[in-house]
Design a protein around this motif. Structure first.
Motif, PDB file in Angstrom:
ATOM      1  N   GLU A  74     -15.111  14.679  -7.249  1.00  0.00           N
ATOM      2  CA  GLU A  74     -14.514  14.134  -6.028  1.00  0.00           C
ATOM      3  C   GLU A  74     -14.633  12.620  -5.916  1.00  0.00           C
ATOM      4  O   GLU A  74     -13.659  11.936  -5.578  1.00  0.00           O
ATOM      5  CB  GLU A  74     -15.140  14.795  -4.792  1.00  0.00           C
ATOM      6  N   ASP A  75     -15.815  12.086  -6.207  1.00  0.00           N
ATOM      7  CA  ASP A  75     -15.981  10.645  -6.039  1.00  0.00           C
ATOM      8  C   ASP A  75     -15.464   9.847  -7.225  1.00  0.00           C
ATOM      9  O   ASP A  75     -15.576   8.621  -7.239  1.00  0.00           O
ATOM     10  CB  ASP A  75     -17.448  10.295  -5.764  1.00  0.00           C
ATOM     11  N   ASN A  76     -14.906  10.527  -8.255  1.00  0.00           N
ATOM     12  CA  ASN A  76     -14.269   9.820  -9.367  1.00  0.00           C
ATOM     13  C   ASN A  76     -12.756   9.737  -9.208  1.00  0.00           C
ATOM     14  O   ASN A  76     -12.103   8.989  -9.939  1.00  0.00           O
ATOM     15  CB  ASN A  76     -14.587  10.502 -10.697  1.00  0.00           C
ATOM     16  N   VAL A  77     -12.214  10.506  -8.269  1.00  0.00           N
ATOM     17  CA  VAL A  77     -10.761  10.486  -8.057  1.00  0.00           C
ATOM     18  C   VAL A  77     -10.272   9.089  -7.667  1.00  0.00           C
ATOM     19  O   VAL A  77      -9.242   8.630  -8.170  1.00  0.00           O
ATOM     20  CB  VAL A  77     -10.364  11.530  -6.994  1.00  0.00           C
ATOM     21  N   PRO A  78     -10.981   8.353  -6.788  1.00  0.00           N
ATOM     22  CA  PRO A  78     -10.497   6.999  -6.466  1.00  0.00           C
ATOM     23  C   PRO A  78     -10.431   6.070  -7.667  1.00  0.00           C
ATOM     24  O   PRO A  78      -9.627   5.141  -7.692  1.00  0.00           O
ATOM     25  CB  PRO A  78     -11.524   6.497  -5.435  1.00  0.00           C
ATOM     26  N   ILE A  79     -11.282   6.291  -8.683  1.00  0.00           N
ATOM     27  CA  ILE A  79     -11.261   5.425  -9.862  1.00  0.00           C
ATOM     28  C   ILE A  79      -9.970   5.632 -10.639  1.00  0.00           C
ATOM     29  O   ILE A  79      -9.378   4.682 -11.163  1.00  0.00           O
ATOM     30  CB  ILE A  79     -12.478   5.687 -10.752  1.00  0.00           C
ATOM     31  N   THR A  80      -9.521   6.883 -10.727  1.00  0.00           N
ATOM     32  CA  THR A  80      -8.236   7.142 -11.377  1.00  0.00           C
ATOM     33  C   THR A  80      -7.108   6.456 -10.623  1.00  0.00           C
ATOM     34  O   THR A  80      -6.205   5.854 -11.227  1.00  0.00           O
ATOM     35  CB  THR A  80      -7.977   8.653 -11.454  1.00  0.00           C
ATOM     36  N   MET A  81      -7.166   6.516  -9.299  1.00  0.00           N
ATOM     37  CA  MET A  81      -6.180   5.814  -8.487  1.00  0.00           C
ATOM     38  C   MET A  81      -6.290   4.307  -8.687  1.00  0.00           C
ATOM     39  O   MET A  81      -5.277   3.596  -8.719  1.00  0.00           O
ATOM     40  CB  MET A  81      -6.362   6.179  -7.022  1.00  0.00           C
TER      41      MET A  81
ATOM     42  N   LEU B   8      -2.635  10.580   5.202  1.00  0.00           N
ATOM     43  CA  LEU B   8      -3.069  10.809   3.821  1.00  0.00           C
ATOM     44  C   LEU B   8      -4.584  10.953   3.731  1.00  0.00           C
ATOM     45  O   LEU B   8      -5.093  11.788   2.971  1.00  0.00           O
ATOM     46  CB  LEU B   8      -2.591   9.662   2.932  1.00  0.00           C
ATOM     47  N   LEU B   9      -5.320  10.160   4.502  1.00  0.00           N
ATOM     48  CA  LEU B   9      -6.782  10.258   4.479  1.00  0.00           C
ATOM     49  C   LEU B   9      -7.266  11.599   5.037  1.00  0.00           C
ATOM     50  O   LEU B   9      -8.254  12.162   4.545  1.00  0.00           O
ATOM     51  CB  LEU B   9      -7.386   9.099   5.271  1.00  0.00           C
ATOM     52  N   VAL B  10      -6.579  12.104   6.057  1.00  0.00           N
ATOM     53  CA  VAL B  10      -6.947  13.413   6.601  1.00  0.00           C
ATOM     54  C   VAL B  10      -6.715  14.504   5.561  1.00  0.00           C
ATOM     55  O   VAL B  10      -7.572  15.382   5.356  1.00  0.00           O
ATOM     56  CB  VAL B  10      -6.160  13.699   7.896  1.00  0.00           C
ATOM     57  N   ILE B  11      -5.565  14.465   4.903  1.00  0.00           N
ATOM     58  CA  ILE B  11      -5.286  15.448   3.841  1.00  0.00           C
ATOM     59  C   ILE B  11      -6.306  15.329   2.722  1.00  0.00           C
ATOM     60  O   ILE B  11      -6.812  16.336   2.203  1.00  0.00           O
ATOM     61  CB  ILE B  11      -3.851  15.258   3.301  1.00  0.00           C
ATOM     62  N   TRP B  12      -6.627  14.097   2.340  1.00  0.00           N
ATOM     63  CA  TRP B  12      -7.610  13.864   1.284  1.00  0.00           C
ATOM     64  C   TRP B  12      -8.964  14.461   1.678  1.00  0.00           C
ATOM     65  O   TRP B  12      -9.630  15.116   0.872  1.00  0.00           O
ATOM     66  CB  TRP B  12      -7.740  12.358   1.058  1.00  0.00           C
ATOM     67  N   ALA B  13      -9.388  14.228   2.916  1.00  0.00           N
ATOM     68  CA  ALA B  13     -10.688  14.733   3.365  1.00  0.00           C
ATOM     69  C   ALA B  13     -10.737  16.255   3.376  1.00  0.00           C
ATOM     70  O   ALA B  13     -11.798  16.848   3.163  1.00  0.00           O
ATOM     71  CB  ALA B  13     -10.998  14.187   4.758  1.00  0.00           C
ATOM     72  N   VAL B  14      -9.588  16.902   3.610  1.00  0.00           N
ATOM     73  CA  VAL B  14      -9.561  18.363   3.630  1.00  0.00           C
ATOM     74  C   VAL B  14      -9.558  18.932   2.212  1.00  0.00           C
ATOM     75  O   VAL B  14     -10.268  19.893   1.900  1.00  0.00           O
ATOM     76  CB  VAL B  14      -8.332  18.861   4.415  1.00  0.00           C
ATOM     77  N   VAL B  15      -8.758  18.322   1.340  1.00  0.00           N
ATOM     78  CA  VAL B  15      -8.607  18.849  -0.023  1.00  0.00           C
ATOM     79  C   VAL B  15      -9.819  18.521  -0.878  1.00  0.00           C
ATOM     80  O   VAL B  15     -10.340  19.380  -1.604  1.00  0.00           O
ATOM     81  CB  VAL B  15      -7.320  18.292  -0.663  1.00  0.00           C
ATOM     82  N   LEU B  16     -10.283  17.268  -0.833  1.00  0.00           N
ATOM     83  CA  LEU B  16     -11.423  16.844  -1.643  1.00  0.00           C
ATOM     84  C   LEU B  16     -12.658  16.747  -0.756  1.00  0.00           C
ATOM     85  O   LEU B  16     -12.769  15.850   0.079  1.00  0.00           O
ATOM     86  CB  LEU B  16     -11.134  15.487  -2.301  1.00  0.00           C
ATOM     87  N   LYS B  17     -13.563  17.670  -0.947  1.00  0.00           N
ATOM     88  CA  LYS B  17     -14.773  17.674  -0.139  1.00  0.00           C
ATOM     89  C   LYS B  17     -15.665  16.498  -0.511  1.00  0.00           C
ATOM     90  O   LYS B  17     -15.728  16.081  -1.668  1.00  0.00           O
ATOM     91  CB  LYS B  17     -15.542  18.988  -0.351  1.00  0.00           C
TER      92      LYS B  17
END
Length: 440
Positions: free
Chosen positions: A150-157, A215-224
């Protein structure tokens, strides 16, 4: 044979989930390429680019169907093993050396072939290749475990966002450089339309705020949120990593004392950013994109940001595992992996290996070779550069401003120099004075 054991995953359900996700991802890429083809074909903007977009759509559609049917291909095990052996060669030092070399070489090739690589069709092909290889790599369980964290997804972005904006800026610079070479003004001077803050800018910011919040709300729901147990000194995570935006700094701590990596170098970066406008003599390139008119400034900035900061963040996120060892992209993060560190100080090289004598008891005599190297690097190199390759800068800037500029460049270059010393000849410290906590 569709079994978890055959593919390295813990269960058949997990392997099927990976295939489904990869199929959906490739399907989205198909739609992306179709949109690109329709955009280029509309009004006959670039029919050839539209054709390439259609071809890429077909390629990804061919890959989509097998994965959605749970009969897709997996990345070759021999290829994964080969990359692991290459990365682990030379006592485990081959990986960092290869990674850094490829990063620098890729950056230099991008600048040299910027006209070709920033052409929209070529850039689009590179992006599609990254989607193809990146998606296919997700079929490796170890690669998926790291990338999907989860916390590596922003690095890909981060990788794609930095890549996009670097391409966009360089593309605009290439277009402007071609126009200036023909005697035409930059594109920015042709766009004189003014936009009012109210209501245009405020409405735009409001819409962006709503979209980003959604988008942040969706992100918070999908990626714990990857919350762990309360911090305790009795049980530290392995590897223990700083937040992603500090991983470059944490990588620097491997090669420098904390007071240098955590205090001196960051302060010098801030000081350098403050000083640059006062020592810059080039008045061209203000208000419009260009590379030809500001080659030195843009190259130095991109080396500092892209090569020496973003790549260190990627290194610390995806390739640094337990005990801060280097692991290949498809290598299992073994907590029992131990690499022998035979790092020695420069004084030991000089006294023990070269003169074959014992280390002097006096710290000044013992570290005199390293002290002379550091003083020569910071005080003798600037005059030498002023008389040779940087003489045009010396004529325009004067010695004082040139000396300050070269010292800032030397501080930036000290990191890759220290990396090379550590990886190639196993030098840990140039100057090692533990008596006064001075280690360089």
């Amino acid at each position: 044979m569709n079994s978890a054991a055959a593919h390295g995953f813990e269960s058949v359900a997990e392997w099927n989930t990976v295939q489904t996700g990869l199929g959906v991802f490739y399907l989205l890429v198909v739609l992306l390429n179709l949109g690109f083809a329709l955009y280029q074909g509309k009004g006959k903007r670039d029919t050839r680019a539209g054709l390439y977009g259609a071809i890429w759509s077909v390629v990804f559609l061919i890959l989509t169907i097998p994965y959605l049917a749970h009969s897709g291909w997996q990345l070759s095990g021999s290829f994964r093993g080969l990359t692991t052996r290459i990365m682990g060669a030379a006592g485990g030092q081959a990986g960092p050396i290869l990674y850094t070399t490829l990063s620098v070489a890729g950056f230099l090739l991008f600048l040299y072939y910027r006209k070709f690589l920033t052409y929209p069709t070529v850039a689009w092909a590179i992006m599609n290749l990254s989607f193809l290889v990146g998606g296919w790599s997700m079929t490796d369980p170890e690669f998926k475990k790291i990338i999907a964290k989860e916390d590596n997804v922003p690095i890909t972005m981060l990788i794609y966002s930095v890549g996009f904006f670097t391409w966009l800026a360089m593309r605009k610079a290439v277009v402007n450089d071609d126009r200036i070479a023909k005697g035409e003004p930059p594109v920015e001077t042709l766009e004189n339309e003014k936009v009012l803050v109210w209501p245009d800018l405020v409405y735009t910011e409001l819409i962006c705020m709503v979209v980003v919040t959604f988008l942040l709300v969706i992100w918070a729901v999908v990626l714990k949120a990857p919350l762990e147990q309360p911090a305790t000194s009795a049980k530290a995570p392995n590897p223990s990593k700083a937040p992603w935006y500090f991983l470059g700094l944490q990588e620097m701590l491997v090669y420098y004392d904390p007071w240098i990596a955590g205090i001196v170098l960051p302060l010098m970066i801030i000081q350098g950013l403050i000083t640059i406008p006062y020592i810059d003599f080039n008045q061209k390139g203000n208000g419009y994109f260009t590379f030809a008119q500001r080659k030195f400034a843009i190259t130095v900035f991109m080396i500092g940001f892209v090569v020496m900061w973003v790549t260190l963040i990627v290194l610390g996120t995806f390739l640094r595992g337990p005990n801060w060892n280097f692991f290949g992209p498809y290598e299992y993060w073994d907590t029992h992996k131990v690499l022998p560190l035979n790092n020695v100080n420069l004084s030991e090289y000089f006294w023990l290996n070269t003169l074959h004598t014992t280390l002097p008891d006096n710290w000044f005599i013992r570290e005199l070779p390293g002290i002379l190297v550091v003083l020569g690097y910071f005080f003798l190199l600037p005059p030498l550069l002023a008389r040779t390759i940087m003489r045009p800068f010396f004529i325009k800037m004067g010695f004082l401003r040139l000396f300050l500029l070269v010292n800032l460049l030397q501080l930036m270059a000290s990191l890759p120099i220290k990396l090379v010393f550590r990886w190639v000849i196993n030098v840990k410290f140039i100057v090692y004075i533990p008596e006064y906590l001075i280690n360089i």
